[in-house]
Write a protein that holds these residues in place. Structure first.
Motif, PDB file in Angstrom:
ATOM      1  N   TRP A  15       3.858   0.590   2.488  1.00  0.00           N
ATOM      2  CA  TRP A  15       3.695  -0.356   3.581  1.00  0.00           C
ATOM      3  C   TRP A  15       3.448  -1.727   2.987  1.00  0.00           C
ATOM      4  CZ3 TRP A  15       2.087   4.542   3.382  1.00  0.00           C
ATOM      5  CH2 TRP A  15       2.407   5.387   4.446  1.00  0.00           C
ATOM      6  N   LYS A  16       4.021  -2.749   3.618  1.00  0.00           N
ATOM      7  CA  LYS A  16       3.882  -4.118   3.130  1.00  0.00           C
ATOM      8  C   LYS A  16       3.128  -4.942   4.169  1.00  0.00           C
ATOM      9  CE  LYS A  16       7.579  -6.735   3.199  1.00  0.00           C
ATOM     10  NZ  LYS A  16       8.866  -7.370   2.838  1.00  0.00           N
ATOM     11  N   ARG A  17       2.092  -5.641   3.703  1.00  0.00           N
ATOM     12  CA  ARG A  17       1.368  -6.589   4.550  1.00  0.00           C
ATOM     13  C   ARG A  17       1.698  -7.991   4.052  1.00  0.00           C
ATOM     14  NH1 ARG A  17      -3.773  -9.023   3.653  1.00  0.00           N
ATOM     15  NH2 ARG A  17      -4.447 -10.074   5.539  1.00  0.00           N
ATOM     16  N   GLN A  18       2.347  -8.780   4.925  1.00  0.00           N
ATOM     17  CA  GLN A  18       2.703 -10.154   4.586  1.00  0.00           C
ATOM     18  C   GLN A  18       1.692 -11.099   5.208  1.00  0.00           C
ATOM     19  OE1 GLN A  18       7.306 -10.628   4.206  1.00  0.00           O
ATOM     20  NE2 GLN A  18       6.859  -9.983   6.289  1.00  0.00           N
ATOM     21  N   VAL A  19       1.251 -12.077   4.432  1.00  0.00           N
ATOM     22  CA  VAL A  19       0.344 -13.106   4.930  1.00  0.00           C
ATOM     23  C   VAL A  19       1.151 -14.404   5.031  1.00  0.00           C
ATOM     24  CG1 VAL A  19      -1.776 -14.397   4.517  1.00  0.00           C
ATOM     25  CG2 VAL A  19      -1.634 -11.982   3.835  1.00  0.00           C
TER      26      VAL A  19
ATOM     27  N   ASP B 201      -0.835 -12.342   9.841  1.00  0.00           N
ATOM     28  CA  ASP B 201      -0.234 -11.366   8.928  1.00  0.00           C
ATOM     29  C   ASP B 201       0.610 -10.395   9.717  1.00  0.00           C
ATOM     30  OD1 ASP B 201      -2.159  -9.769  10.141  1.00  0.00           O
ATOM     31  OD2 ASP B 201      -3.040  -9.075   8.283  1.00  0.00           O
ATOM     32  N   GLU B 202       1.412  -9.618   8.988  1.00  0.00           N
ATOM     33  CA  GLU B 202       2.324  -8.664   9.603  1.00  0.00           C
ATOM     34  C   GLU B 202       2.457  -7.460   8.675  1.00  0.00           C
ATOM     35  OE1 GLU B 202       6.619  -9.350  11.392  1.00  0.00           O
ATOM     36  OE2 GLU B 202       6.650  -9.479   9.202  1.00  0.00           O
ATOM     37  N   TRP B 203       2.410  -6.279   9.266  1.00  0.00           N
ATOM     38  CA  TRP B 203       2.621  -5.045   8.518  1.00  0.00           C
ATOM     39  C   TRP B 203       4.046  -4.582   8.746  1.00  0.00           C
ATOM     40  CZ3 TRP B 203      -0.587  -2.590   5.164  1.00  0.00           C
ATOM     41  CH2 TRP B 203      -1.902  -3.028   5.129  1.00  0.00           C
ATOM     42  N   VAL B 204       4.715  -4.234   7.661  1.00  0.00           N
ATOM     43  CA  VAL B 204       6.068  -3.692   7.720  1.00  0.00           C
ATOM     44  C   VAL B 204       5.971  -2.285   7.197  1.00  0.00           C
ATOM     45  CG1 VAL B 204       8.441  -3.967   6.931  1.00  0.00           C
ATOM     46  CG2 VAL B 204       7.003  -5.999   7.276  1.00  0.00           C
ATOM     47  N   ASN B 205       6.353  -1.316   8.041  1.00  0.00           N
ATOM     48  CA  ASN B 205       6.173   0.062   7.609  1.00  0.00           C
ATOM     49  C   ASN B 205       7.322   0.574   6.782  1.00  0.00           C
ATOM     50  OD1 ASN B 205       6.976  -0.424  10.294  1.00  0.00           O
ATOM     51  ND2 ASN B 205       6.809   1.706  10.850  1.00  0.00           N
TER      52      ASN B 205
ATOM     53  N   HIS C  36       0.866  -1.173   0.000  1.00  0.00           N
ATOM     54  CA  HIS C  36       0.000   0.000   0.000  1.00  0.00           C
ATOM     55  C   HIS C  36       0.902   1.222   0.000  1.00  0.00           C
ATOM     56  CE1 HIS C  36      -3.683  -2.251   1.016  1.00  0.00           C
ATOM     57  NE2 HIS C  36      -2.810  -3.086   1.566  1.00  0.00           N
ATOM     58  N   SER C  37       0.560   2.201  -0.824  1.00  0.00           N
ATOM     59  CA  SER C  37       1.409   3.388  -0.916  1.00  0.00           C
ATOM     60  C   SER C  37       0.666   4.635  -0.459  1.00  0.00           C
ATOM     61  CB  SER C  37       1.897   3.586  -2.350  1.00  0.00           C
ATOM     62  OG  SER C  37       0.806   3.828  -3.213  1.00  0.00           O
ATOM     63  N   HIS C  38       1.439   5.573   0.020  1.00  0.00           N
ATOM     64  CA  HIS C  38       0.929   6.904   0.360  1.00  0.00           C
ATOM     65  C   HIS C  38       0.689   7.650  -0.952  1.00  0.00           C
ATOM     66  CE1 HIS C  38       1.156  11.098   1.742  1.00  0.00           C
ATOM     67  NE2 HIS C  38       0.687  10.603   2.884  1.00  0.00           N
ATOM     68  N   PRO C  39      -0.258   8.579  -0.990  1.00  0.00           N
ATOM     69  CA  PRO C  39      -0.495   9.332  -2.233  1.00  0.00           C
ATOM     70  C   PRO C  39       0.740  10.060  -2.772  1.00  0.00           C
ATOM     71  CG  PRO C  39      -2.304   9.666  -0.707  1.00  0.00           C
ATOM     72  CD  PRO C  39      -1.248   8.893   0.037  1.00  0.00           C
ATOM     73  N   SER C  40       1.724  10.325  -1.934  1.00  0.00           N
ATOM     74  CA  SER C  40       2.937  11.009  -2.383  1.00  0.00           C
ATOM     75  C   SER C  40       3.959  10.068  -3.014  1.00  0.00           C
ATOM     76  CB  SER C  40       3.597  11.734  -1.206  1.00  0.00           C
ATOM     77  OG  SER C  40       4.098  10.785  -0.268  1.00  0.00           O
ATOM     78  N   ALA C  41       3.690   8.778  -3.059  1.00  0.00           N
ATOM     79  CA  ALA C  41       4.684   7.795  -3.508  1.00  0.00           C
ATOM     80  C   ALA C  41       5.203   8.088  -4.911  1.00  0.00           C
ATOM     81  CB  ALA C  41       4.116   6.380  -3.429  1.00  0.00           C
ATOM     82  N   GLN C  42       4.326   8.456  -5.831  1.00  0.00           N
ATOM     83  CA  GLN C  42       4.777   8.750  -7.197  1.00  0.00           C
ATOM     84  C   GLN C  42       5.761   9.918  -7.214  1.00  0.00           C
ATOM     85  OE1 GLN C  42       4.242   7.113 -10.303  1.00  0.00           O
ATOM     86  NE2 GLN C  42       5.924   8.519 -10.735  1.00  0.00           N
TER      87      GLN C  42
END
Length: 141
Positions: free
Chosen positions: A125-129, A135-139, A53-59
């Motif tokens: 952000w990465k969500r691993q299943v 699951d785990e969120w990696v910021n 998942h990306s923040h709107p500023s990612a681009q």
């Protein structure tokens, strides 16, 4: 002509070969690529899938990262980088990079710096299943 040929955050599947084709130039003696691939494990745990998942500023951030690196190396003729967001399966490409330069040393160095800077600065952000249904969120940075 700009050496930055692609700087993208996208939900579309990524192809490192496509990125390499974008940067290939008759003036370049080296084309270096990097493919960040979703692996089936992390920290000793079995991973089934993940999603970014990306923040709107990612681009804007990925564009800024590439622009900041583009002039640090001599003889660079092309840079292309994309980070994928959304659900990804094992084996999918999450980060594709390609650099074309006159010499291999600059191409390898710039590609390595590009990967490091994108990973350090991109607001993703990465969500691993995992196989145990946790699951785990990696910021991001």
């Amino acid at each position: 002509m700009s050496v930055v040929l692609r700087a993208a955050v996208t939900e579309a599947p990524l192809s490192v070969e496509e990125h390499a084709a974008l940067v290939t130039s008759d003036r370049a003696g080296a084309v270096v690529t990097f493919s960040g691939v979703v692996r089936d494990h992390d920290g000793g745990r079995s991973v089934l899938e993940l999603e970014y998942h990306s923040h709107p500023s990612a681009q804007d951030v990925v564009t800024e990262v590439v622009a900041s690196l583009a002039n640090r190396y001599d003889g660079v003729h092309g840079i292309a980088v994309s980070h994928r967001v959304g659900p990804l399966k094992i084996g999918d490409v999450a980060l594709a990079c390609a650099v074309a330069a006159e010499h291999r040393k600059e191409a390898f160095s710039l590609c390595a710096d590009l990967v490091d800077e994108v990973k350090a600065r991109l607001p993703v952000w990465k969500r691993q299943v995992f196989s145990d249904n946790t699951d785990e969120w990696v910021n991001c940075p």
